[in-house]
Design a protein around this motif. Sequence first.
Motif: not given
Length: 178
Positions: A25, A31, A57, A61
């Motif tokens: 991730p 992020e 992934e 994301q």
Amino acid sequence: MKWVYFLRHAKSSWEQPELDDIDRPLNPRGEEAAQLMAQLFKRRELPLDHILCSPAERCQQTALHFCQALNRPAGDIEISYRLYEAELPQVYQRLRELPNHINKVLLIGHNTSATNWLNAFKSTPVDNQPTAGLSLTIFSIDDWQLLDRSNGEFVFWDYPKLYKKKYRELDLNLHKEV
């Protein structure tokens, strides 16, 4: 005209070494960078018809941050297994298979194809496309099957580190939107 935004996925996590590469991730910095680039894309009011994404992934994301920023459903993301670890010829081939009603595509993939794509069109080569780096190339074609290096024109290249000191100036409120 056909537009290709090529986005390298944001920074991934290595906290779980037992995960297969495809399952890694984003890390917290990734992020934040994905959200930043998605918000900048939105603020620039860049047109977009389609999102084409590697199955990794971290790519998915990253794509979700763009969907959130652009008020698009997650179902708009087309997963293409052929983009995972693809070299540049495979990326060209996958784009050539797009239906012609799509004119502007955001491709979310990996290095080394992201760096090779950038260097194929940018006049000054770069050593590395940073994570969450975004480039735009516009092709003077109406049919994806005609896509070729010779008919593409580099438009811009952007990446999160350009904005590191400007997060507050951009008033993105990064942590509250995700």
